[in-house]
Design a protein around this motif. Structure first.
Motif, short mmCIF file in Angstrom:
data_model
loop_
_atom_site.label_atom_id
_atom_site.label_comp_id
_atom_site.label_asym_id
_atom_site.label_seq_id
_atom_site.Cartn_x
_atom_site.Cartn_y
_atom_site.Cartn_z
N GLU A 62 46.48 86.03 3.04
CA GLU A 62 46.21 86.95 4.14
C GLU A 62 45.46 88.14 3.57
O GLU A 62 45.56 88.44 2.38
CB GLU A 62 47.50 87.40 4.82
N ARG A 117 46.50 79.78 0.05
CA ARG A 117 46.83 80.23 1.40
C ARG A 117 47.10 81.72 1.28
O ARG A 117 47.94 82.14 0.49
CB ARG A 117 48.06 79.49 1.92
N LYS A 171 44.81 82.43 6.21
CA LYS A 171 43.52 81.86 5.81
C LYS A 171 43.73 80.97 4.59
O LYS A 171 44.74 81.09 3.89
CB LYS A 171 42.56 82.98 5.46
N THR A 172 42.75 80.11 4.33
CA THR A 172 42.78 79.30 3.11
C THR A 172 41.43 79.39 2.41
O THR A 172 40.41 79.60 3.04
CB THR A 172 43.11 77.82 3.38
#
Length: 95
Positions: free
Chosen positions: A56, A54, A2-3
């Motif tokens: 997780e 960036r 994810k970002t």
């Protein structure tokens, strides 16, 4: 991965809070393999640099696990330098 995009507002060792433009904020922990070191976070926060994280989700932890942090306007994102497994060569940025 994810970002998230925002401004780092609080830093404590390898942990930081990212404030997003919509007013929400999230906690992150710098991953041990991230190209930045914990001491690189304070200058980003002090300058108010808009960054792209960036990350997780980490099971059982209330913070995301940040794998990379770059200025949000950095062209490396357009080139795909942030792909999984790629090490950023532009993470240490002065502005």
């Amino acid at each position: 991965m994810k970002t998230a995009i925002g401004i780092i507002t609080v830093v404590q060792e390898g942990r930081f809070r990212l404030s997003r433009e919509d007013g929400s904020s999230e906690l992150y922990i710098l991953h041990r393999n991230a190209p930045l070191e914990p001491q690189d976070l304070k200058p980003l926060a002090a300058r108010g640099t808009r960054v792209r994280v960036r990350y997780e989700d980490a099971p059982g932890v209330v913070a995301g696990l940040a794998h990379d942090i770059l200025p949000a306007t950095n062209p490396a994102f357009a080139r795909g330098a942030w792909r999984a497994g790629a090490r950023s060569t532009t993470a240490r940025v002065t502005s």
